[in-house]
Each structure stands twice: as structure tokens, then as C-alpha cells.
Design a protein around this motif. Structure first.
Motif, PDB file in Angstrom:
ATOM      1  N   LYS A   1      -9.944  78.712   5.702  1.00 20.86           N
ATOM      2  CA  LYS A   1     -11.381  78.436   5.806  1.00 20.86           C
ATOM      3  C   LYS A   1     -11.857  77.585   4.623  1.00 20.86           C
ATOM      4  CE  LYS A   1     -12.547  82.505   8.553  1.00 20.86           C
ATOM      5  NZ  LYS A   1     -13.268  83.798   8.564  1.00 20.86           N
ATOM      6  N   GLN A   2     -11.293  77.822   3.435  1.00 15.32           N
ATOM      7  CA  GLN A   2     -11.647  76.979   2.285  1.00 15.32           C
ATOM      8  C   GLN A   2     -11.314  75.519   2.576  1.00 15.32           C
ATOM      9  OE1 GLN A   2      -9.373  78.704  -0.894  1.00 15.32           O
ATOM     10  NE2 GLN A   2     -10.882  80.292  -1.316  1.00 15.32           N
ATOM     11  N   LEU A   3     -10.107  75.293   3.090  1.00 16.25           N
ATOM     12  CA  LEU A   3      -9.680  73.928   3.404  1.00 16.25           C
ATOM     13  C   LEU A   3     -10.593  73.311   4.460  1.00 16.25           C
ATOM     14  CD1 LEU A   3      -5.832  74.543   3.465  1.00 16.25           C
ATOM     15  CD2 LEU A   3      -7.123  73.302   1.693  1.00 16.25           C
ATOM     16  N   ALA A   4     -10.955  74.085   5.459  1.00 12.59           N
ATOM     17  CA  ALA A   4     -11.829  73.584   6.525  1.00 12.59           C
ATOM     18  C   ALA A   4     -13.231  73.274   5.994  1.00 12.59           C
ATOM     19  CB  ALA A   4     -11.899  74.589   7.671  1.00 12.59           C
ATOM     20  N   VAL A   5     -13.781  74.131   5.132  1.00  9.20           N
ATOM     21  CA  VAL A   5     -15.113  73.893   4.567  1.00  9.20           C
ATOM     22  C   VAL A   5     -15.117  72.588   3.783  1.00  9.20           C
ATOM     23  CG1 VAL A   5     -16.776  74.683   2.823  1.00  9.20           C
ATOM     24  CG2 VAL A   5     -15.911  76.283   4.529  1.00  9.20           C
ATOM     25  N   VAL A   6     -14.142  72.404   2.926  1.00  8.42           N
ATOM     26  CA  VAL A   6     -14.106  71.184   2.114  1.00  8.42           C
ATOM     27  C   VAL A   6     -13.978  69.951   3.011  1.00  8.42           C
ATOM     28  CG1 VAL A   6     -12.808  69.899   0.373  1.00  8.42           C
ATOM     29  CG2 VAL A   6     -13.260  72.344   0.049  1.00  8.42           C
ATOM     30  N   ALA A   7     -13.071  69.970   3.969  1.00  7.21           N
ATOM     31  CA  ALA A   7     -12.870  68.813   4.850  1.00  7.21           C
ATOM     32  C   ALA A   7     -14.111  68.537   5.701  1.00  7.21           C
ATOM     33  CB  ALA A   7     -11.655  69.042   5.741  1.00  7.21           C
ATOM     34  N   ASP A   8     -14.640  69.558   6.340  1.00  8.09           N
ATOM     35  CA  ASP A   8     -15.763  69.348   7.261  1.00  8.09           C
ATOM     36  C   ASP A   8     -17.052  68.966   6.537  1.00  8.09           C
ATOM     37  OD1 ASP A   8     -13.880  70.126   9.108  1.00  8.09           O
ATOM     38  OD2 ASP A   8     -15.120  71.664  10.046  1.00  8.09           O
ATOM     39  N   LEU A   9     -17.364  69.650   5.433  1.00 11.28           N
ATOM     40  CA  LEU A   9     -18.586  69.316   4.716  1.00 11.28           C
ATOM     41  C   LEU A   9     -18.501  67.927   4.092  1.00 11.28           C
ATOM     42  CD1 LEU A   9     -19.227  72.206   5.443  1.00 11.28           C
ATOM     43  CD2 LEU A   9     -20.111  72.531   3.135  1.00 11.28           C
ATOM     44  N   THR A  10     -17.321  67.556   3.607  1.00 15.59           N
ATOM     45  CA  THR A  10     -17.143  66.202   3.079  1.00 15.59           C
ATOM     46  C   THR A  10     -17.391  65.175   4.187  1.00 15.59           C
ATOM     47  OG1 THR A  10     -15.579  66.937   1.393  1.00 15.59           O
ATOM     48  CG2 THR A  10     -15.502  64.600   2.006  1.00 15.59           C
ATOM     49  N   ALA A  11     -16.846  65.408   5.372  1.00 18.92           N
ATOM     50  CA  ALA A  11     -17.023  64.471   6.490  1.00 18.92           C
ATOM     51  C   ALA A  11     -18.491  64.379   6.904  1.00 18.92           C
ATOM     52  CB  ALA A  11     -16.159  64.902   7.667  1.00 18.92           C
ATOM     53  N   ILE A  12     -19.193  65.506   6.933  1.00 20.56           N
ATOM     54  CA  ILE A  12     -20.609  65.507   7.317  1.00 20.56           C
ATOM     55  C   ILE A  12     -21.436  64.731   6.307  1.00 20.56           C
ATOM     56  CG2 ILE A  12     -22.656  66.988   7.589  1.00 20.56           C
ATOM     57  CD1 ILE A  12     -20.665  69.108   8.780  1.00 20.56           C
ATOM     58  N   VAL A  13     -21.200  64.971   5.021  1.00 21.36           N
ATOM     59  CA  VAL A  13     -21.924  64.263   3.964  1.00 21.36           C
ATOM     60  C   VAL A  13     -21.619  62.767   4.022  1.00 21.36           C
ATOM     61  CG1 VAL A  13     -22.033  63.963   1.454  1.00 21.36           C
ATOM     62  CG2 VAL A  13     -22.201  66.248   2.440  1.00 21.36           C
ATOM     63  N   ALA A  14     -20.352  62.421   4.196  1.00 22.28           N
ATOM     64  CA  ALA A  14     -19.960  61.011   4.249  1.00 22.28           C
ATOM     65  C   ALA A  14     -20.625  60.299   5.427  1.00 22.28           C
ATOM     66  CB  ALA A  14     -18.445  60.888   4.340  1.00 22.28           C
ATOM     67  N   ALA A  15     -20.691  60.964   6.572  1.00 18.87           N
ATOM     68  CA  ALA A  15     -21.303  60.350   7.747  1.00 18.87           C
ATOM     69  C   ALA A  15     -22.805  60.160   7.567  1.00 18.87           C
ATOM     70  CB  ALA A  15     -21.020  61.193   8.982  1.00 18.87           C
ATOM     71  N   ALA A  16     -23.435  61.042   6.794  1.00 21.14           N
ATOM     72  CA  ALA A  16     -24.887  60.982   6.615  1.00 21.14           C
ATOM     73  C   ALA A  16     -25.319  60.053   5.485  1.00 21.14           C
ATOM     74  CB  ALA A  16     -25.423  62.391   6.331  1.00 21.14           C
ATOM     75  N   ALA A  17     -24.405  59.709   4.587  1.00 13.07           N
ATOM     76  CA  ALA A  17     -24.755  58.919   3.399  1.00 13.07           C
ATOM     77  C   ALA A  17     -25.063  57.468   3.747  1.00 13.07           C
ATOM     78  CB  ALA A  17     -23.624  58.975   2.381  1.00 13.07           C
ATOM     79  N   THR A  18     -25.980  56.893   2.991  1.00 14.86           N
ATOM     80  CA  THR A  18     -26.353  55.496   3.184  1.00 14.86           C
ATOM     81  C   THR A  18     -25.432  54.537   2.439  1.00 14.86           C
ATOM     82  OG1 THR A  18     -27.899  55.661   1.328  1.00 14.86           O
ATOM     83  CG2 THR A  18     -28.788  56.039   3.542  1.00 14.86           C
ATOM     84  N   ASP A  19     -24.657  55.047   1.474  1.00 18.48           N
ATOM     85  CA  ASP A  19     -23.804  54.200   0.641  1.00 18.48           C
ATOM     86  C   ASP A  19     -22.362  54.686   0.723  1.00 18.48           C
ATOM     87  OD1 ASP A  19     -22.473  52.798  -1.371  1.00 18.48           O
ATOM     88  OD2 ASP A  19     -23.928  53.269  -2.928  1.00 18.48           O
ATOM     89  N   ASP A  20     -21.500  53.889   1.320  1.00 17.30           N
ATOM     90  CA  ASP A  20     -20.093  54.276   1.457  1.00 17.30           C
ATOM     91  C   ASP A  20     -19.415  54.522   0.113  1.00 17.30           C
ATOM     92  OD1 ASP A  20     -20.282  54.158   4.193  1.00 17.30           O
ATOM     93  OD2 ASP A  20     -19.436  52.134   4.342  1.00 17.30           O
ATOM     94  N   LYS A  21     -19.843  53.848  -0.938  1.00 11.94           N
ATOM     95  CA  LYS A  21     -19.219  54.041  -2.256  1.00 11.94           C
ATOM     96  C   LYS A  21     -19.437  55.463  -2.770  1.00 11.94           C
ATOM     97  CE  LYS A  21     -18.672  49.569  -4.332  1.00 11.94           C
ATOM     98  NZ  LYS A  21     -17.466  49.659  -5.108  1.00 11.94           N
ATOM     99  N   LEU A  22     -20.578  56.044  -2.451  1.00 14.21           N
ATOM    100  CA  LEU A  22     -20.860  57.418  -2.886  1.00 14.21           C
ATOM    101  C   LEU A  22     -19.849  58.393  -2.313  1.00 14.21           C
ATOM    102  CD1 LEU A  22     -24.727  57.806  -2.652  1.00 14.21           C
ATOM    103  CD2 LEU A  22     -23.334  57.851  -4.714  1.00 14.21           C
ATOM    104  N   THR A  23     -19.435  58.156  -1.097  1.00 14.33           N
ATOM    105  CA  THR A  23     -18.575  59.127  -0.428  1.00 14.33           C
ATOM    106  C   THR A  23     -17.145  59.106  -0.954  1.00 14.33           C
ATOM    107  OG1 THR A  23     -18.095  57.630   1.407  1.00 14.33           O
ATOM    108  CG2 THR A  23     -20.013  59.078   1.627  1.00 14.33           C
ATOM    109  N   GLU A  24     -16.823  58.129  -1.801  1.00 15.85           N
ATOM    110  CA  GLU A  24     -15.514  58.138  -2.456  1.00 15.85           C
ATOM    111  C   GLU A  24     -15.419  59.301  -3.433  1.00 15.85           C
ATOM    112  OE1 GLU A  24     -15.005  54.319  -4.284  1.00 15.85           O
ATOM    113  OE2 GLU A  24     -15.170  53.253  -2.382  1.00 15.85           O
ATOM    114  N   HIS A  25     -16.576  59.810  -3.842  1.00 14.62           N
ATOM    115  CA  HIS A  25     -16.627  60.902  -4.810  1.00 14.62           C
ATOM    116  C   HIS A  25     -17.553  62.003  -4.298  1.00 14.62           C
ATOM    117  CE1 HIS A  25     -14.364  58.579  -7.691  1.00 14.62           C
ATOM    118  NE2 HIS A  25     -15.164  57.555  -7.422  1.00 14.62           N
ATOM    119  N   VAL A  26     -17.063  62.768  -3.345  1.00 19.91           N
ATOM    120  CA  VAL A  26     -17.781  63.954  -2.870  1.00 19.91           C
ATOM    121  C   VAL A  26     -17.008  65.156  -3.387  1.00 19.91           C
ATOM    122  CG1 VAL A  26     -18.517  65.300  -0.870  1.00 19.91           C
ATOM    123  CG2 VAL A  26     -18.624  62.799  -0.787  1.00 19.91           C
TER     124      VAL A  26
END
Length: 145
Positions: A79-104
């Protein structure tokens, strides 16, 4: 009662409410908690915007910090692995700047015993589990929660 805090530079996300709702729903799904009002109403995400001058890496870059607070023992390793992967993907998809998502960065934190304040009182994990079980029993019996 999981809580999610997202810290990001101002204007990182066009729709804070949608992001918060998506993160909370993903965490509930991964934790596999019962879909009852007690959990739906109290699994919450907060989006915090910070001015660009209030955060920096050593090299001057920025990123997004996602902190997840859960009950002790709520997330096994899968579940830890899933939380990190899924929340990172959700944040990356919602972000306006692709460079920000390199460091989530996703931080997983467990509440200390008695560390949940809800309904004006500090609760242990056992008390919250008992309250959830009582609400589930009420719903199964057809009584209002």
C-alpha cells in the motif's frame, strides 16, 4: 482518518478542489477502508500554495511535497508503494508545469497513538476503529449514521 497535505508553488494547479478530491479518493481506495460517511467526510486533502521565494532546493529548483498522515499500521509495504505511485501520478497530471513534477516528494507518516483529534477529542486507533465499526453496523441495519 487520513490527511493529505500538498505544498507547491503558487499557481501549480488550476483546480485545487478537484486535486484534493482525487487525492483523498485514491488514498481511501488504496487503504481499502469501508466506503462509509465517517471515512468519506474525514479523509481530506489540503492544497497549500507557497510563493516561489519560500521554497528552494540547493540548486534553486522547486518541487511539490505531498505528506500523507495515516493511522498507525494502515499502510503495509504494498500500500505504501501504491500511495506513492498513485499520488505522484495524480499530482503530476494536475500540475501546470511539467518541470515541477520531476520533483514530487511523498512523505508517509503514521499518527502516534492518541494522535487523532476528531469531534473535539483525541482518539486512539482503537477508538476510531470502534466508531467506524459502529457506523458500519448502523448502516447495515438501515439506521441513520
Amino acid at each position: 482518518m487520513p490527511m493529505i497535505d500538498v505544498y507547491a508553488p503558487t499557481d501549480s494547479f488550476p483546480d485545487h478542489h478537484r486535486l484534493a478530491k482525487d487525492l483523498a479518493a485514491a488514498l481511501m481506495r488504496i487503504e481499502q477502508v469501508p466506503d462509509i460517511p465517517m471515512f468519506r467526510e474525514n479523509t481530506v486533502a489540503f492544497i497549500h500554495e507557497l510563493s516561489a521565494s519560500s521554497l528552494s532546493s540547493v540548486d534553486g529548483g522547486t518541487g511539490i511535497r505531498v505528506q500523507v498522515l495515516t493511522n498507525a499500521g494502515a499502510l503495509d509495504r504494498d500500500k505504501q508503494l501504491a500511495v506513492v505511485a498513485d499520488l505522484t501520478a495524480i499530482v503530476a497530471a494536475a500540475a501546470t508545469d511539467d518541470k515541477l513534477t520531476e520533483h514530487v516528494w511523498v512523505l508517509l507518516t503514521e499518527a502516534a497513538p492518541g494522535g487523532w483529534g476528531l469531534w473535539g477529542r483525541a482518539h486512539s486507533n482503537e477508538e476510531l476503529v470502534g466508531a467506524a465499526r459502529a457506523q458500519i453496523a448502523q448502516l447495515q441495519a438501515g439506521s441513520p449514521a
